[in-house]
Structure formats: C-alpha cells, structure tokens
Design a protein around this motif. Structure first.
Motif, PDB file in Angstrom:
ATOM      1  N   SER A  10       0.786  -1.234   0.000  1.00  0.00           N
ATOM      2  CA  SER A  10       0.000   0.000   0.000  1.00  0.00           C
ATOM      3  C   SER A  10       0.817   1.283   0.000  1.00  0.00           C
ATOM      4  O   SER A  10       0.247   2.375  -0.094  1.00  0.00           O
ATOM      5  CB  SER A  10      -0.958   0.012   1.200  1.00  0.00           C
ATOM      6  N   GLY A  30      -2.132  -8.055  -3.725  1.00  0.00           N
ATOM      7  CA  GLY A  30      -1.552  -7.101  -2.792  1.00  0.00           C
ATOM      8  C   GLY A  30      -1.919  -7.418  -1.357  1.00  0.00           C
ATOM      9  O   GLY A  30      -3.086  -7.679  -1.056  1.00  0.00           O
ATOM     10  N   ALA A  32      -1.436  -5.908   2.608  1.00  0.00           N
ATOM     11  CA  ALA A  32      -1.029  -4.733   3.375  1.00  0.00           C
ATOM     12  C   ALA A  32      -1.869  -4.620   4.632  1.00  0.00           C
ATOM     13  O   ALA A  32      -2.974  -5.173   4.704  1.00  0.00           O
ATOM     14  CB  ALA A  32      -1.180  -3.461   2.538  1.00  0.00           C
ATOM     15  N   PRO A  35      -5.048  -2.103   3.043  1.00  0.00           N
ATOM     16  CA  PRO A  35      -5.013  -2.077   1.578  1.00  0.00           C
ATOM     17  C   PRO A  35      -5.885  -0.995   0.954  1.00  0.00           C
ATOM     18  O   PRO A  35      -5.751  -0.704  -0.233  1.00  0.00           O
ATOM     19  CB  PRO A  35      -5.505  -3.478   1.190  1.00  0.00           C
ATOM     20  N   LEU A  41      -4.831   0.683  -5.694  1.00  0.00           N
ATOM     21  CA  LEU A  41      -4.649  -0.758  -5.501  1.00  0.00           C
ATOM     22  C   LEU A  41      -5.841  -1.560  -6.010  1.00  0.00           C
ATOM     23  O   LEU A  41      -5.676  -2.673  -6.507  1.00  0.00           O
ATOM     24  CB  LEU A  41      -4.402  -1.071  -4.024  1.00  0.00           C
ATOM     25  N   CYS A  45      -4.620  -4.462  -8.570  1.00  0.00           N
ATOM     26  CA  CYS A  45      -4.470  -5.801  -8.003  1.00  0.00           C
ATOM     27  C   CYS A  45      -5.655  -6.691  -8.345  1.00  0.00           C
ATOM     28  O   CYS A  45      -6.808  -6.250  -8.322  1.00  0.00           O
ATOM     29  CB  CYS A  45      -4.323  -5.727  -6.483  1.00  0.00           C
ATOM     30  N   LEU A  48      -6.902  -8.157  -3.058  1.00  0.00           N
ATOM     31  CA  LEU A  48      -6.288  -7.450  -1.947  1.00  0.00           C
ATOM     32  C   LEU A  48      -6.571  -8.196  -0.647  1.00  0.00           C
ATOM     33  O   LEU A  48      -7.689  -8.649  -0.420  1.00  0.00           O
ATOM     34  CB  LEU A  48      -6.837  -6.030  -1.841  1.00  0.00           C
ATOM     35  N   ALA A  50      -6.044  -7.850   3.570  1.00  0.00           N
ATOM     36  CA  ALA A  50      -5.656  -7.047   4.730  1.00  0.00           C
ATOM     37  C   ALA A  50      -4.912  -7.941   5.719  1.00  0.00           C
ATOM     38  O   ALA A  50      -5.370  -9.040   6.049  1.00  0.00           O
ATOM     39  CB  ALA A  50      -6.887  -6.443   5.394  1.00  0.00           C
TER      40      ALA A  50
END
Length: 211
Positions: A10, A30, A32, A35, A41, A45, A48, A50
């Motif tokens: 992120s 991704g 993060a 996110p 993103l 992506c 995603l 989290a």
C-alpha cells in the motif's frame, strides 16, 4: 511468472512494485495492513488481502489464501513506525510460507544489512541503524529457512521512473540511491533467473543522486 504476491503493497516500494508488475501484465495480489490506503490498488491488483504482519495468525491466514505456486515479494518495513514489522513480520511470513508449502520469496531489505553493516556511516547507524539491525535479523531467519529465497539490499530509495540503469552487485562496498520503480524492475529480473535463488544482492543506480 503469471502472478506475484506483494507484502507491503500500500505504500513506498511495495506500491511502486504493484504499479510496475501491473504494467508488465502480471497479475498482482496485494497484501497490506490497510489495503484501502491507496485507491489505485483496487484497479491494479487482482486481489487485496488485509494483514497486520505483526500478528502471526493474520499472516498465516493471508498466506493460506495464496496459490501454492505463488511468487512472493516482501517490501515490508517500519522505519519510525510504532509497530515495527522488519523482523517479526518477516519471521511470521517465512514461517507461514513454510507451513503452507509456498517456496519462493524475494525479500527487500537495505544496504547496511548483514555483512554490509561495516560500510554504514556512524551517522547512518545513529539515524536508522535499529531498523537495519531488525532487517538483518529477518535476513538471518530467511537464510536459515527451507525457502527458495533471494535477498535484495537497495540503496536510498527515491521516487521516479524506471531508468534501466540500476546495477546489481555482490560482495563489494557500494553506496548510493535508486528509484523505487527501478528496484521493482531489478526484482523482476531476479525472479526470472533461477540462479538468484539462495543469493544476496545489493543495488544502486549511478544516474540517481542521493540528495
């Protein structure tokens, strides 16, 4: 390589890597802590996740969602953060990847880690030496794991375009800076080369000024 999983997606180098790999028509997953921090993103992506990497259960859960043939890139870092992730986050990531049978990990740390500590100036050691030492511990944990690893230690990170001028080296003293997007290009180069497995590299760009 059809899909790459990027931890730390992120912001900073992670976000630059997301943008780079998406521009190469490579699917990106991704991961993060937050996110939704970066609006791009969602479009860049395929998926995603989290994940607070300072919590093993969160890392284990995130890794359990990944394909077994995943290629994983970690750009996680926590300079001046109130929740340091440099060592513990990577320890948890390595352990979870081993647990779930996902073998390929490229971890980005920084110049000054491991045997390059001797080349850091006293000013650098005072300024961000603690983060470098945490990253060095992460490197040691990864090197002693069963994973197919590569470690990349870039110089000072800056914003900017891909230059095609970044230089990879091993076992020599180097100093300098490099654009985050250029680091992403070098990561791609290393991941396409099986000879990089089990190796530690450093990178700087002689065309980029540190200041």
């Amino acid at each position: 390589m059809k899909t790459i999983v990027i931890f730390g997606a992120s912001s900073g180098l992670g976000l630059a890597a997301v943008r780079y790999f998406a521009s190469q028509d490579i699917k990106v997953i991704g991961v993060a802590r937050n996110p939704q921090k970066e609006a791009d993103l969602n479009s860049l992506c395929e998926k995603l996740i989290a994940c607070d990497a300072t919590e093993f259960d969160a890392v284990n859960s995130a890794v359990s969602e990944l394909p077994k043939d995943a290629v994983v890139l970690s750009t996680m870092g926590s300079f001046r953060s109130d929740k340091p992730v440099d060592y513990i986050g990577h320890r948890y990531l390595v352990d979870a990847l081993e647990k779930h049978g996902i073998n390929r990990l490229l971890m980005v740390t920084s110049l000054g880690c491991g045997d390059s500590w001797q080349y850091l100036s006293e000013r650098a050691k005072a300024g961000f030496g603690a983060a470098v030492r945490e990253k060095s511990l992460a490197e040691a944990w990864l090197v002693s794991s069963s994973l197919d690893y590569t470690i990349l230690r870039p110089g000072g990170l800056k914003d900017g375009e891909v230059t095609e001028q970044g230089e990879l080296s091993q076992h020599v003293e180097v100093h300098g800076a490099i654009n985050r997007s250029e680091v992403a290009r070098l990561v791609h180069q290393l991941l396409l080369n099986d000879a990089s497995i089990g190796q530690i590299y450093q990178c700087v760009d002689p065309t980029v000024s540190y200041y």
